[in-house]
Design an enzyme around this catalytic site. Structure first.
Site, mmCIF file in Angstrom:
data_model
loop_
_atom_site.group_PDB
_atom_site.id
_atom_site.type_symbol
_atom_site.label_atom_id
_atom_site.label_comp_id
_atom_site.label_asym_id
_atom_site.label_seq_id
_atom_site.Cartn_x
_atom_site.Cartn_y
_atom_site.Cartn_z
ATOM 1 N N ALA A 115 6.090 6.495 -7.390
ATOM 2 C CA ALA A 115 5.792 7.922 -7.275
ATOM 3 C C ALA A 115 4.647 8.371 -8.163
ATOM 4 O O ALA A 115 4.359 9.566 -8.260
ATOM 5 C CB ALA A 115 7.046 8.734 -7.603
ATOM 6 N N ASN A 171 13.144 5.379 -11.791
ATOM 7 C CA ASN A 171 12.413 4.117 -11.674
ATOM 8 C C ASN A 171 10.969 4.285 -12.116
ATOM 9 O O ASN A 171 10.331 3.336 -12.566
ATOM 10 C CB ASN A 171 12.480 3.601 -10.232
ATOM 11 C CG ASN A 171 13.831 2.984 -9.907
ATOM 12 O OD1 ASN A 171 14.316 2.117 -10.628
ATOM 13 N ND2 ASN A 171 14.439 3.440 -8.831
ATOM 14 N N HIS A 200 5.702 14.560 -11.983
ATOM 15 C CA HIS A 200 5.636 13.640 -13.113
ATOM 16 C C HIS A 200 4.330 13.866 -13.865
ATOM 17 O O HIS A 200 3.250 13.761 -13.274
ATOM 18 C CB HIS A 200 5.717 12.188 -12.636
ATOM 19 C CG HIS A 200 6.921 11.887 -11.810
ATOM 20 N ND1 HIS A 200 8.187 11.821 -12.347
ATOM 21 C CD2 HIS A 200 7.046 11.642 -10.478
ATOM 22 C CE1 HIS A 200 9.046 11.539 -11.374
ATOM 23 N NE2 HIS A 200 8.378 11.432 -10.246
#
Length: 244
Positions: A115, A171, A200
Site C-alpha cells: 500500500a 503489513n 500512510h
C-alpha cells in the site's frame, strides 16, 4: 507451461486472478489453494481462464508453478514458509508481518511495496544510515474493527508489535521494517472516523537528508482491511517475475 500458484482466494487473490483473465499477467494456468474450498470454487466459476483447484499446498507444489503468490494471511505464511523455501518457485509474500520472525535471505523470496511506495529510496538510505523513520497510518474505525466516533490513537510503538496487533492492517509497517532492517520503524496507528481512505505517512531522517511520503488509498471494496494498491503492487511484481 508457465503456471502461477495462488494461496488464498480472498480480495487480493481475486484481483490477481482477474488480472490474469484480462491478460495483464501472461501465464498458461492458475493453480489455486484455499482452506475454504468454496472461495476457490467461486473464483473459478467467475472466470474463463484455466484454473486448477488443489486441496493442499503439496498438490500446489507438485504442479510446479513458476511463481507462487501468498495472499492468505500471516498464519498461512508461518504454516507453509518452510515448504516454500524447499520449492524451486519464486514466491511473493503479501502478509509480510509474518516474515519479521523468519529467515528472509532466500533470493526467491519477494514482497511487493503493497500500500506504499518508495522502497528503493528507503533501502538506499538505510545503507547510508537512517536516524529515524516514522509511519503514521490512519484508517476508518471499520477497517480497524473499532467503533470510536472521534479520532483515537489505537497503537504507538514499533513495527514488529504493530504487525502482531494488527496482522491484516499493518503489513505496511512490516514491509518498511524489512526494507530498512536493522533500522527501527516507529509506528502510530490512528482510528479516524472522518476519513474513507487508508492513509500512510512516512517521515524519514537519514544521514544525508530527509524524506516525506504520503499515500492515500481506497480500501478494497471486498476487504476494508487492505488497500486496493496492495493487490496491484503484487500484480506488477508478478509480471516482472514471470518475464525472467
Amino acid at each position: 507451461m508457465k503456471r502461477v500458484g495462488l494461496i488464498g482466494c480472498g480480495a487480493i487473490g481475486t484481483v490477481l486472478a482477474e488480472a490474469i483473465e484480462r491478460n495483464l499477467i501472461v501465464c498458461d494456468e492458475l493453480v489455486v489453494f484455499d482452506i475454504d474450498v468454496s472461495k476457490a470454487q467461486k473464483l473459478k466459476s467467475a472466470l474463463k481462464f484455466p484454473i486448477r483447484i488443489v486441496v493442499n499446498v503439496d498438490e500446489l507444489f507438485t504442479a510446479e508453478p513458476k511463481v507462487i503468490v501468498e495472499a492468505a494471511g500471516q498464519q498461512a505464511v508461518q504454516e507453509y514458509y518452510t515448504r516454500l523455501l524447499t520449492s524451486e518457485a519464486d514466491f511473493i509474500i503479501m502478509s509480510t508481518g509474518a516474515l519479521l520472525d523468519l529467515d528472509t535471505s532466500s533470493p526467491r523470496l519477494h514482497f511487493p511495496a503493497g500500500a506504499i511506495g518508495g522502497l528503493d529510496a528507503l533501502s538506499a538510505a538505510a545503507n547510508a544510515g537512517i536516524d529515524e523513520l516514522t509511519l503514521t497510518s490512519r484508517k476508518n474505525p471499520k477497517a480497524l474493527g473499532k467503533t470510536n466516533t472521534e479520532e483515537s490513537i489505537v497503537y504507538e510503538g514499533y513495527a514488529e508489535e504493530a504487525a502482531k496487533q494488527f496482522p491484516r492492517e499493518m503489513n505496511v509497517a512490516a514491509t518498511l521494517a524489512l526494507t530498512v532492517k536493522p533500522s527501527k520503524v516507529k509506528v502510530k496507528v490512528v482510528s479516524d472516523p472522518t476519513i474513507k481512505r487508508n492513509t500512510h505517512e512516512i517521515q524519514v531522517k537519514w544521514r544525508y537528508g530527509e524524506m516525506t511520503m504520503r499515500f492515500a488509498n481506497d480500501p478494497h471494496p471486498d476487504n476494508l482491511h487492505t488497500s486496493a494498491l496492495a493487490a496491484w503492487s503484487a500484480i506488477k511484481l508478478l509480471q516482472k517475475l514471470l518475464e525472467k
